[in-house]
Motif scaffolding. Structure first.
Motif, PDB file in Angstrom:
ATOM      1  N   ASP A  40      41.388  40.646  49.025  1.00 20.25           N
ATOM      2  CA  ASP A  40      39.973  40.589  48.646  1.00 20.25           C
ATOM      3  C   ASP A  40      39.728  39.721  47.410  1.00 20.25           C
ATOM      4  O   ASP A  40      38.628  39.721  46.863  1.00 20.25           O
ATOM      5  N   GLY A  41      40.763  39.014  46.966  1.00 16.69           N
ATOM      6  CA  GLY A  41      40.587  38.064  45.876  1.00 16.69           C
ATOM      7  C   GLY A  41      41.016  38.552  44.515  1.00 16.69           C
ATOM      8  O   GLY A  41      40.815  37.859  43.513  1.00 16.69           O
ATOM      9  N   TYR A  42      41.616  39.730  44.442  1.00 20.35           N
ATOM     10  CA  TYR A  42      42.104  40.252  43.172  1.00 20.35           C
ATOM     11  C   TYR A  42      43.283  39.415  42.695  1.00 20.35           C
ATOM     12  O   TYR A  42      43.980  38.783  43.486  1.00 20.35           O
ATOM     13  N   ASP A  43      43.502  39.414  41.403  1.00 23.51           N
ATOM     14  CA  ASP A  43      44.583  38.620  40.811  1.00 23.51           C
ATOM     15  C   ASP A  43      45.924  38.931  41.491  1.00 23.51           C
ATOM     16  O   ASP A  43      46.306  40.095  41.653  1.00 23.51           O
ATOM     17  N   TRP A  44      46.616  37.867  41.878  1.00 23.96           N
ATOM     18  CA  TRP A  44      47.869  38.003  42.629  1.00 23.96           C
ATOM     19  C   TRP A  44      48.903  38.817  41.856  1.00 23.96           C
ATOM     20  O   TRP A  44      49.502  39.768  42.373  1.00 23.96           O
TER      21      TRP A  44
END
Length: 211
Positions: A40-44
């Protein structure tokens, strides 16, 4: 119509089923949470930290491992992993962290799921203190989910329409191919089949959802 009402879908009896251990269900919830966040685009790196901080790297499925190791996954793959929010909801319900498993007429309550998982993530005893609902409750949920999924697939094969209470747009006679709740039911069925080791899958990726 929902097809032939005489259809009989097989679910194990209580004494025959081999339910996943409570601590492993809690681990699977955290793994799903980390993967969904990344999708969902959260920091890897922050997503990976959820796994490393809880010693969960070895609990990733092969597909999850490949995804979490990919610095630039394609959009379609990420969208597919975001759908696992619905599997995660099942895990939290089974772990008695959510009050119910509502009728699948819409997506899960994402804000409530996020709040619940943030609390779990911050709880050092989340895995250790995990407990599950009774086996009969899980089997009843699996039975219902399997029958709903069968009805959807039967409608697709026969080119019928999904009933109104399965349509997010609240419009009657929606073609099954246009109804996004199919993903909700399939993810629920996947999670419930994993929970009861339906057909003894080798890992999370190998869980079958036959109808």
């Amino acid at each position: 119509m929902w097809g032939d009402a005489r259809i009989s879908l097989y679910v194990d009896d209580d004494e025959q089923v081999n339910v996943q251990r409570a601590d492993d269900v809690a681990r699977r919830a955290l793994v799903l949470w980390a993967v969904v966040l990344r999708a969902d685009g959260y920091d890897w790196e922050k997503s990976r930290n959820i796994l490393t901080d809880n010693n969960l790297l070895s609990y990733l499925s092969p597909q999850e491992q490949a995804y979490m190791d990919d610095p630039e996954p394609d959009q379609d793959t990420s969208v597919g992993f975001v759908w696992r929010l619905e599997s995660l909801w099942v895990m939290l319900w089974v772990l008695e962290r959510l009050p119910d498993l509502p009728w699948p007429s819409s997506m899960c309550d994402v804000p409530l799921l996020g709040k619940t998982m943030k609390e779990a993530e911050a709880d050092p005893e989340f895995i250790k203190n995990a407990r599950l609902l009774p086996t009969r409750t899980l089997l009843d949920a699996q039975d219902l989910s399997m029958k709903i999924l069968w009805a959807i697939r039967d409608a697709y094969i026969k080119e019928l329409c999904i009933p109104q209470d399965f349509d997010w747009r609240n419009e009657a006679d929606t073609p099954v191919s246009l109804c996004p709740m199919v993903g909700v039911v399939e993810q629920r069925n996947h999670a419930l089949n994993w929970l009861v080791n339906f057909m003894d899958p080798l890992n999370w990726d190998e869980v079958d959802t036959p109808t």
